[in-house]
Design an enzyme around this catalytic site. Structure first.
Site, PDB file in Angstrom:
ATOM      1  N   LYS A  18       0.937  -1.241  -0.037  1.00  0.00           N
ATOM      2  CA  LYS A  18      -0.107   0.054  -0.069  1.00  0.00           C
ATOM      3  C   LYS A  18       0.931   1.259  -0.110  1.00  0.00           C
ATOM      4  CE  LYS A  18      -4.099   2.009   0.250  1.00  0.00           C
ATOM      5  NZ  LYS A  18      -3.809   2.736  -0.727  1.00  0.00           N
TER       6      LYS A  18
ATOM      7  N   ASN B 171      -2.205  19.120  -0.934  1.00  0.00           N
ATOM      8  CA  ASN B 171      -3.222  18.155  -0.261  1.00  0.00           C
ATOM      9  C   ASN B 171      -3.296  18.240   1.393  1.00  0.00           C
ATOM     10  OD1 ASN B 171      -3.944  17.327  -2.762  1.00  0.00           O
ATOM     11  ND2 ASN B 171      -2.686  15.739  -2.880  1.00  0.00           N
TER      12      ASN B 171
ATOM     13  N   LYS C 291       5.613   2.354  -2.578  1.00  0.00           N
ATOM     14  CA  LYS C 291       5.531   3.723  -2.917  1.00  0.00           C
ATOM     15  C   LYS C 291       5.930   3.739  -4.550  1.00  0.00           C
ATOM     16  CE  LYS C 291       4.981   7.722  -1.179  1.00  0.00           C
ATOM     17  NZ  LYS C 291       4.163   7.968   0.152  1.00  0.00           N
TER      18      LYS C 291
HETATM   19  N1  GLU Z   1       0.692   8.802  -0.099  1.00  0.00           N
HETATM   20  C1  GLU Z   1       0.119   8.745   1.231  1.00  0.00           C
HETATM   21  C2  GLU Z   1       1.163   8.601   2.494  1.00  0.00           C
HETATM   22  O1  GLU Z   1       2.046   8.790   2.251  1.00  0.00           O
HETATM   23  C3  GLU Z   1      -1.112   7.751   1.550  1.00  0.00           C
HETATM   24  C4  GLU Z   1      -0.801   6.571   0.877  1.00  0.00           C
HETATM   25  C5  GLU Z   1      -1.991   5.762   0.879  1.00  0.00           C
HETATM   26  O2  GLU Z   1      -3.197   6.087   1.113  1.00  0.00           O
HETATM   27  O3  GLU Z   1      -2.176   4.437   0.285  1.00  0.00           O
HETATM   28  O4  GLU Z   1       0.744   8.021   3.354  1.00  0.00           O
END
Ligand code: GLU
Length: 429
Positions: free
Chosen positions: A82, A233, A118
């Site tokens: 994720k 954001n 990521k």
């Molecule tokens: N990009 C966000 C983070 O760094 C959210 C990641 C997500 O929702 O999977 O936590």
């Protein structure tokens, strides 16, 4: 010593600015504190899968350009990979690898059943048309088709991406597999199964963690002087919610520069201003201009870096005046700067806790989608708040128990849970 994995395609940056080496150092410190065996540390310091794809794109002027798209899947020990997809000129494979590792600890710390990943493309999205961005996103998704999926790897928005890109990813994936698969991404528009509350979630989580930390010091948000680096954001949402809670947001910035107003900026007016000024706050009437560098050293109660990594370094840490720093960005404080802040008694609320609100609501979105049930915003916010507050208290408790700073406390919890699962699952074959 953990062996720093050698990642393909790029030479190592100098250790003090390489986010991946920094991430490995924090892992190593957590491993030492937990007395983890060398084998587990070796496994956890290596991403399980590193994918780099070529993305040929036809620009509006007919020219063809080939971009590199990365997806690093650090761990799926606790569940599907994720993590977000970043579009930013500073994206490198090493940065993406570091951020993937942080996602693993973040999800474990929050108790949500995911691993960490990521993705990213080194582009400035402002320089591309909507059509070009759509073609880039669709081709990137198509190249990753075998590596993502609702129970495999679930992308989400990150810096430079939003619900719009997630809708393109969901559509491309769905068309390729032949049926609608909303669960392949989170942070989607509401129209295709997104969750209420997702857009503000990371900022809301930051507000909750700052509120809890201040409460532990017998303070409240009302009247606190807060400085925020970043107004996108995350920074923008945090500013709005902190302002609503009575805090004075005295300075904010975007990549092009910032504004400073010592008695507190009118955040709703600033949001409206930024919306019609290509997301920039520069030139906001009445407020004084301030550079990103000067903003970090302003006198204030709480500093919230909500932009890129490595903003507070050995060079500027001694000028930082805030007594509390909430890491809304991932890795905004270098290892050395962190040690100096700790010695000075500054409360540093670590990224894997402070900015976890986004992935928590991503999880809630995924759960709603998989169960074909949708909740109202109040319920989403309530469930998220419960998980955030619980994690905050666990980190405080761990910090007291082990006599370590909040970052190490958060890391020992996150890394410890993954290491336990690794040990219970065992090594195959
Ligand atoms: N990009 C966000 C983070 O760094 C959210 C990641 C997500 O929702 O999977 O936590």
């Amino acid at each position: 010593m953990v062996t720093t994995p050698v990642l393909p395609l790029e030479a190592a940056s100098p250790a003090h600015i390489c986010p991946f080496d920094q991430a490995c150092s924090y892992l190593e410190a957590a491993g030492k504190e937990l007395k983890l065996d060398q084998g587990s540390l070796e496994i956890l310091s290596h991403p399980r899968k590193v994918v780099t794809v070529s993305i040929p794109v036809k620009l509006d002027n007919g020219e063809v350009r080939v971009l590199a798209g990365h997806r690093v899947q650090h761990s799926d020990i606790l569940g599907p990979y994720k993590g977000g997809i970043r579009y930013h000129p500073a994206v490198t494979l090493r940065e993406v690898s570091a951020l993937a590792m942080l996602m693993t600890w973040k999800c474990a710390l929050l108790g949500i059943p995911y691993g960490g990943a990521k993705g990213g493309i080194a582009i400035d999205p402002q320089l591309y048309s909507v059509g070009e961005l759509e073609r880039i996103t669709r081709r990137y998704t198509s190249e990753l088709i075998k590596d993502i999926g609702p129970s495999v790897d679930i992308p989400a928005p990150d810096m430079g991406t939003s619900a719009r890109e997630m809708a393109w990813m969901m559509d491309t994936y769905s068309v390729n597999v032949g049926h609608a698969v909303p669960g392949v991404v989170t942070g989607k528009p509401l129209s295709v199964g997104g969750s209420l509350g997702r857009e503000m979630a990371t900022g809301r989580g930051v507000m909750i963690i700052v509120r809890e930390a201040l409460a532990d010091q017998g303070k409240s948000l009302a009247g606190m002087r807060i400085v925020i680096q970043g107004f996108g954001n995350v920074g923008g949402a945090a500013a709005e919610l902190l302002y609503k809670a009575g805090a004075k947001i005295i300075a904010v910035s975007t990549a092009t520069g910032g504004v400073y107003y010592p008695t507190g900026l009118d955040i709703p007016a600033l949001k409206t201003y930024a919306a019609v000024n290509r997301k920039s706050v520069v030139g906001f009437p009445q407020a004084a201009p301030i550079s990103n560098a000067d903003l970090l050293t302003l006198p204030c109660d709480v500093l919230i870096p909500a932009a890129l990594e490595n903003q507070i370094t050995e060079e500027n840490v001694n000028q930082v005046q805030a007594q509390m720093i909430a890491e809304a960005a991932n890795g905004p404080i270098t290892l050395e700067a962190n040690q100096i802040l700790e010695a000075r008694g500054v409360t540093v609320l670590p990224d894997i806790l402070a900015n976890a609100g986004g992935v928590v609501v991503s999880y809630l979105e995924w759960v709603q989608g998989l169960s074909y049930l949708f909740w109202n915003e109040q319920r989403v916010n309530h469930e998220m708040e419960q998980l955030m507050v619980q994690a905050y208290h666990q980190v405080i408790q761990q910090s007291k128990l082990r006599q370590v700073n909040l970052r190490l406390a958060a890391y020992t919890l996150g890394v410890g849970r993954v290491a336990q699962a690794l040990s219970d699952r065992g090594l195959y074959p």
